[in-house]
Design an enzyme around this catalytic site. Structure first.
Site, PDB file in Angstrom:
ATOM      1  N   ASP A 160      -5.712  -0.463 -12.675  1.00  0.00           N
ATOM      2  CA  ASP A 160      -5.479  -1.128 -10.892  1.00  0.00           C
ATOM      3  C   ASP A 160      -6.333   0.093 -10.733  1.00  0.00           C
ATOM      4  O   ASP A 160      -6.624   0.961  -9.881  1.00  0.00           O
ATOM      5  CB  ASP A 160      -4.399  -0.233 -10.778  1.00  0.00           C
ATOM      6  N   ASP A 161      -7.619  -0.816  -9.538  1.00  0.00           N
ATOM      7  CA  ASP A 161      -8.575   0.235  -8.763  1.00  0.00           C
ATOM      8  C   ASP A 161      -8.137  -0.577  -7.150  1.00  0.00           C
ATOM      9  O   ASP A 161      -9.664  -0.799  -6.628  1.00  0.00           O
ATOM     10  CB  ASP A 161     -10.188  -1.237  -9.362  1.00  0.00           C
ATOM     11  N   GLU A 162      -7.494   0.987  -6.835  1.00  0.00           N
ATOM     12  CA  GLU A 162      -7.318   0.766  -5.799  1.00  0.00           C
ATOM     13  C   GLU A 162      -7.333   2.363  -5.476  1.00  0.00           C
ATOM     14  O   GLU A 162      -7.157   3.039  -5.962  1.00  0.00           O
ATOM     15  CB  GLU A 162      -5.620   0.909  -5.042  1.00  0.00           C
ATOM     16  N   TYR A 163      -7.993   2.830  -4.104  1.00  0.00           N
ATOM     17  CA  TYR A 163      -7.909   4.299  -3.317  1.00  0.00           C
ATOM     18  C   TYR A 163      -8.960   5.177  -4.179  1.00  0.00           C
ATOM     19  O   TYR A 163      -8.693   5.961  -3.938  1.00  0.00           O
ATOM     20  CB  TYR A 163      -6.174   4.758  -4.281  1.00  0.00           C
ATOM     21  N   ARG A 201       0.829  -0.678   0.207  1.00  0.00           N
ATOM     22  CA  ARG A 201      -0.563   0.235  -0.272  1.00  0.00           C
ATOM     23  C   ARG A 201       0.890   1.273  -0.016  1.00  0.00           C
ATOM     24  O   ARG A 201       0.128   1.955  -0.002  1.00  0.00           O
ATOM     25  CB  ARG A 201      -0.821  -0.224   1.557  1.00  0.00           C
TER      26      ARG A 201
END
Length: 313
Positions: free
Chosen positions: A172-175, A6
């Site tokens: 990139d499906d983060e945050y 992370r």
């Protein structure tokens, strides 16, 4: 036992100064559409046998050119086949209530200097892909409210690929922080519409999936399954083995993921050995920096290709 990394650094990620000037359906950085970048001369076919090797580069800290500094001692072929620019962002304009593609100053620098940052890799036969990541503003790949909105963002992505002469897009499906700024929660249709439109816009380019987040579990809607529209999908948990849950052949999947310089060389070697023995066709690495990492890289190239890696500054 393993947890996702992370600590990916992004600068100027939350800057809002340019938001007011944005128009719906345009990127935050490029303005009017520019003529497509010239396609680099094709590299000669490589003789390397084995899985496709992928290298993510944190361009806030490191140069994309590092990807081209590693070759195989046995034959001189490139170690890495795909270089990923990490990362652009999907941002949200609270005025127009629309998602837009944003480049921080470091990503913009790489794109603006494509002649010296991207073309040298492509001329060696290395594909260069732009990763796109959430940015804590509520916009994500999984919550476009309409097919029209998803298609508008897909056009921003494909226009960027054309303008800068890139080889594709990585999701990139983060945050995303879905729900922030009054945005919606993930829905079933959003990612299907987005990827369908993007594939139609750029049929010959790479679309890859960093297999994490709500988008990665929403690949089918209304009888349409977008799994086959991806060229690659990979495990996002560094130092571990996890087969991505997408209906792609083994040749397009990387269950192994290593962070160069942080994943133990013995672990990297074990993951590479398993990649070969179980017949998978991709090997993912993250955070290639400017140091001489030939020992770390050789740990997996010996298993993937039967050769040490050579670093040439």
């Amino acid at each position: 036992m393993f947890s996702p990394v992370r600590n990916r650094v992004r600068t100027a990620a939350l800057a809002l100064s340019a938001v007011a000037a944005l128009a719906f359906g345009t990127t935050s950085t490029t303005g009017a559409a520019a003529a497509p970048a010239p396609t680099p001369a094709p590299a000669p076919a490589l003789a390397k046998q084995g899985p496709t090797s992928v290298a993510y580069v944190e361009v806030n800290n490191n140069s994309m050119l590092n990807v081209g500094k590693y070759t195989l001692a046995g034959g001189g072929d490139n170690v890495f086949d795909v270089a990923v620019i990490f990362a652009a962002n999907i941002n949200y304009d609270t005025g127009t209530k629309a998602a837009y593609l944003h480049f921080n100053e470091n990503v913009q620098r790489v794109l603006d200097n494509a002649a010296t940052e991207i073309r040298p890799l492509q001329q060696k036969g290395i594909k260069v892909v732009l990763s796109v990541l959430g940015n804590h503003q509520g916009a994500g790949f999984a919550n476009f409210p309409t097919q029209q909105a998803a298609s508008a963002f897909a056009k921003q992505l494909s226009d960027t690929v054309a303008e800068y002469g890139l080889d594709g897009i990585d999701f990139d499906d983060e945050y995303a922080q879905y729900g922030t700024n009054g945005t919606g929660q993930p829905n079933a249709s959003s990612f299907v519409h987005l990827v369908t439109a993007l594939r139609a816009n750029m049929p010959g380019k790479i679309i890859s999936l960093y297999n994490i987040g709500p988008a990665a579990t929403r690949l089918s809607y209304g009888g349409v399954d977008i799994s086959s529209k991806f060229d690659y999908a990979w495990n996002p948990y560094y130092g571990s083995w996890q087969v991505p849950g997408i209906a792609l052949p083994k040749s397009k999947l990387s269950p192994a993921a290593v962070e160069i310089g942080r994943t133990a060389q013995t672990t990297a070697a074990d993951l590479a050995r398993r990649t070969v023995s179980e017949g998978y066709g991709v090997f993912l690495t993250y955070n290639l920096d400017g140091a001489n990492r030939s020992a770390d890289v050789s740990a997996f190239t010996r298993q993937l290709y039967g050769s040490d890696a050579v670093y040439t500054p």
